[in-house]
Design a protein around this motif. Structure first.
Motif, PDB file in Angstrom:
ATOM      1  N   GLU A  73       0.834  -1.189   0.000  1.00  0.00           N
ATOM      2  CA  GLU A  73       0.000   0.000   0.000  1.00  0.00           C
ATOM      3  C   GLU A  73       0.868   1.237   0.000  1.00  0.00           C
ATOM      4  N   ALA A  74       0.415   2.248  -0.729  1.00  0.00           N
ATOM      5  CA  ALA A  74       1.193   3.483  -0.835  1.00  0.00           C
ATOM      6  C   ALA A  74       0.312   4.681  -0.527  1.00  0.00           C
ATOM      7  N   GLU A  75       0.969   5.728  -0.060  1.00  0.00           N
ATOM      8  CA  GLU A  75       0.310   7.010   0.158  1.00  0.00           C
ATOM      9  C   GLU A  75       0.918   8.003  -0.821  1.00  0.00           C
ATOM     10  N   VAL A  76       0.145   9.012  -1.163  1.00  0.00           N
ATOM     11  CA  VAL A  76       0.603  10.027  -2.096  1.00  0.00           C
ATOM     12  C   VAL A  76       1.137  11.218  -1.310  1.00  0.00           C
ATOM     13  N   GLY A  77       2.363  11.606  -1.612  1.00  0.00           N
ATOM     14  CA  GLY A  77       2.948  12.778  -0.980  1.00  0.00           C
ATOM     15  C   GLY A  77       2.437  14.045  -1.645  1.00  0.00           C
ATOM     16  N   THR A  78       2.891  15.187  -1.158  1.00  0.00           N
ATOM     17  CA  THR A  78       2.485  16.468  -1.742  1.00  0.00           C
ATOM     18  C   THR A  78       3.420  16.888  -2.871  1.00  0.00           C
ATOM     19  N   GLY A  79       4.553  16.242  -2.984  1.00  0.00           N
ATOM     20  CA  GLY A  79       5.525  16.554  -4.018  1.00  0.00           C
ATOM     21  C   GLY A  79       6.747  15.677  -3.871  1.00  0.00           C
ATOM     22  N   VAL A  80       7.826  16.067  -4.556  1.00  0.00           N
ATOM     23  CA  VAL A  80       9.047  15.267  -4.560  1.00  0.00           C
ATOM     24  C   VAL A  80      10.255  16.162  -4.309  1.00  0.00           C
ATOM     25  N   VAL A  81      11.292  15.573  -3.731  1.00  0.00           N
ATOM     26  CA  VAL A  81      12.592  16.222  -3.625  1.00  0.00           C
ATOM     27  C   VAL A  81      13.533  15.440  -4.533  1.00  0.00           C
ATOM     28  N   LEU A  82      14.070  16.132  -5.534  1.00  0.00           N
ATOM     29  CA  LEU A  82      15.007  15.535  -6.477  1.00  0.00           C
ATOM     30  C   LEU A  82      16.397  16.089  -6.210  1.00  0.00           C
ATOM     31  N   ARG A  83      17.408  15.314  -6.532  1.00  0.00           N
ATOM     32  CA  ARG A  83      18.784  15.811  -6.521  1.00  0.00           C
ATOM     33  C   ARG A  83      19.251  15.826  -7.973  1.00  0.00           C
ATOM     34  N   TRP A  84      19.989  16.857  -8.331  1.00  0.00           N
ATOM     35  CA  TRP A  84      20.525  16.973  -9.677  1.00  0.00           C
ATOM     36  C   TRP A  84      22.009  17.298  -9.607  1.00  0.00           C
ATOM     37  N   VAL A  85      22.705  16.922 -10.661  1.00  0.00           N
ATOM     38  CA  VAL A  85      24.120  17.265 -10.783  1.00  0.00           C
ATOM     39  C   VAL A  85      24.388  17.654 -12.232  1.00  0.00           C
ATOM     40  N   ASP A  86      25.125  18.743 -12.390  1.00  0.00           N
ATOM     41  CA  ASP A  86      25.564  19.195 -13.698  1.00  0.00           C
ATOM     42  C   ASP A  86      26.919  18.529 -13.944  1.00  0.00           C
ATOM     43  N   LYS A  87      26.991  17.638 -14.909  1.00  0.00           N
ATOM     44  CA  LYS A  87      28.210  16.870 -15.159  1.00  0.00           C
ATOM     45  C   LYS A  87      29.329  17.700 -15.764  1.00  0.00           C
ATOM     46  N   ILE A  88      29.025  18.891 -16.247  1.00  0.00           N
ATOM     47  CA  ILE A  88      30.056  19.745 -16.829  1.00  0.00           C
ATOM     48  C   ILE A  88      30.678  20.650 -15.767  1.00  0.00           C
ATOM     49  N   THR A  89      29.833  21.320 -14.970  1.00  0.00           N
ATOM     50  CA  THR A  89      30.346  22.258 -13.959  1.00  0.00           C
ATOM     51  C   THR A  89      30.531  21.609 -12.595  1.00  0.00           C
ATOM     52  N   THR A  90      30.027  20.412 -12.403  1.00  0.00           N
ATOM     53  CA  THR A  90      30.006  19.662 -11.133  1.00  0.00           C
ATOM     54  C   THR A  90      29.128  20.323 -10.079  1.00  0.00           C
ATOM     55  N   GLU A  91      28.343  21.301 -10.472  1.00  0.00           N
ATOM     56  CA  GLU A  91      27.385  21.923  -9.563  1.00  0.00           C
ATOM     57  C   GLU A  91      26.257  20.929  -9.300  1.00  0.00           C
ATOM     58  N   SER A  92      25.711  20.961  -8.079  1.00  0.00           N
ATOM     59  CA  SER A  92      24.592  20.079  -7.753  1.00  0.00           C
ATOM     60  C   SER A  92      23.654  20.790  -6.798  1.00  0.00           C
TER      61      SER A  92
END
Length: 125
Positions: free
Chosen positions: A27-46
Motif C-alpha cells: 500500500e502506498a500514500e501520495v505525498g504532496t511533491g518530490v525532492v530531487l537531486r541533480w548534478v551538472d556533469k560539466i560544472t560539477t554543480e549540484s
C-alpha cells in the motif's frame, strides 16, 4: 501421442501458476511533491529541487514535470517513487517519462548529456 499426453504440460503449468503465491502489492500514500537531486556533469554543480505534484520546475534548460510522488503507507521515509516527465528543453519532446525509484535511480535513469537527476524522497507537507 495421445490427447492425454498433450494435456500434461498444460495441466502442469496451470498447477504451478495456482501454487505460486500472488505478488503482494504494498500500500502506498501520495505525498504532496518530490525532492530531487541533480548534478551538472560539466560544472560539477549540484543541488536539490522540490516540485509539487502536478507541477514542473527547471534545471538549466531541462524541464522536469511531476505527476505524483508515492511512498509506503505509514512510512514517509521509506522508498519513494515518483512519476516524472523530463524534457531536455522547454518545448522539446520528453527524453524520459515514467516512474523513478529513490532506491534504484539507475533502474529508470534519465539519459541526458549534461544533467543527472534522481529521486530523494516525497514531500509530505
Amino acid at each position: 501421442m495421445t490427447p492425454w499426453h498433450r494435456s500434461i504440460p498444460a495441466a502442469a503449468l496451470v498447477a504451478l501458476a495456482l501454487a505460486a503465491p500472488a505478488a503482494a502489492q504494498e500500500e502506498a500514500e501520495v505525498g504532496t511533491g518530490v525532492v530531487l537531486r541533480w548534478v551538472d556533469k560539466i560544472t560539477t554543480e549540484s543541488g536539490d529541487l522540490e516540485i509539487a505534484n502536478a507541477s514542473a520546475a527547471s534545471v538549466g534548460r531541462m524541464r522536469i514535470e511531476l505527476g505524483e510522488c508515492r511512498y509506503p503507507a505509514g512510512n514517509p521515509a521509506g522508498d519513494a517513487y515518483a512519476f516524472l516527465t523530463v524534457h531536455p528543453e522547454e518545448s522539446a519532446p520528453p527524453i524520459f517519462s515514467g516512474w523513478m525509484l529513490a532506491s534504484s535511480p539507475a533502474l529508470n535513469a534519465v539519459e541526458h548529456q549534461r544533467y543527472d537527476i534522481w529521486v530523494l524522497r516525497c514531500m509530505t507537507q
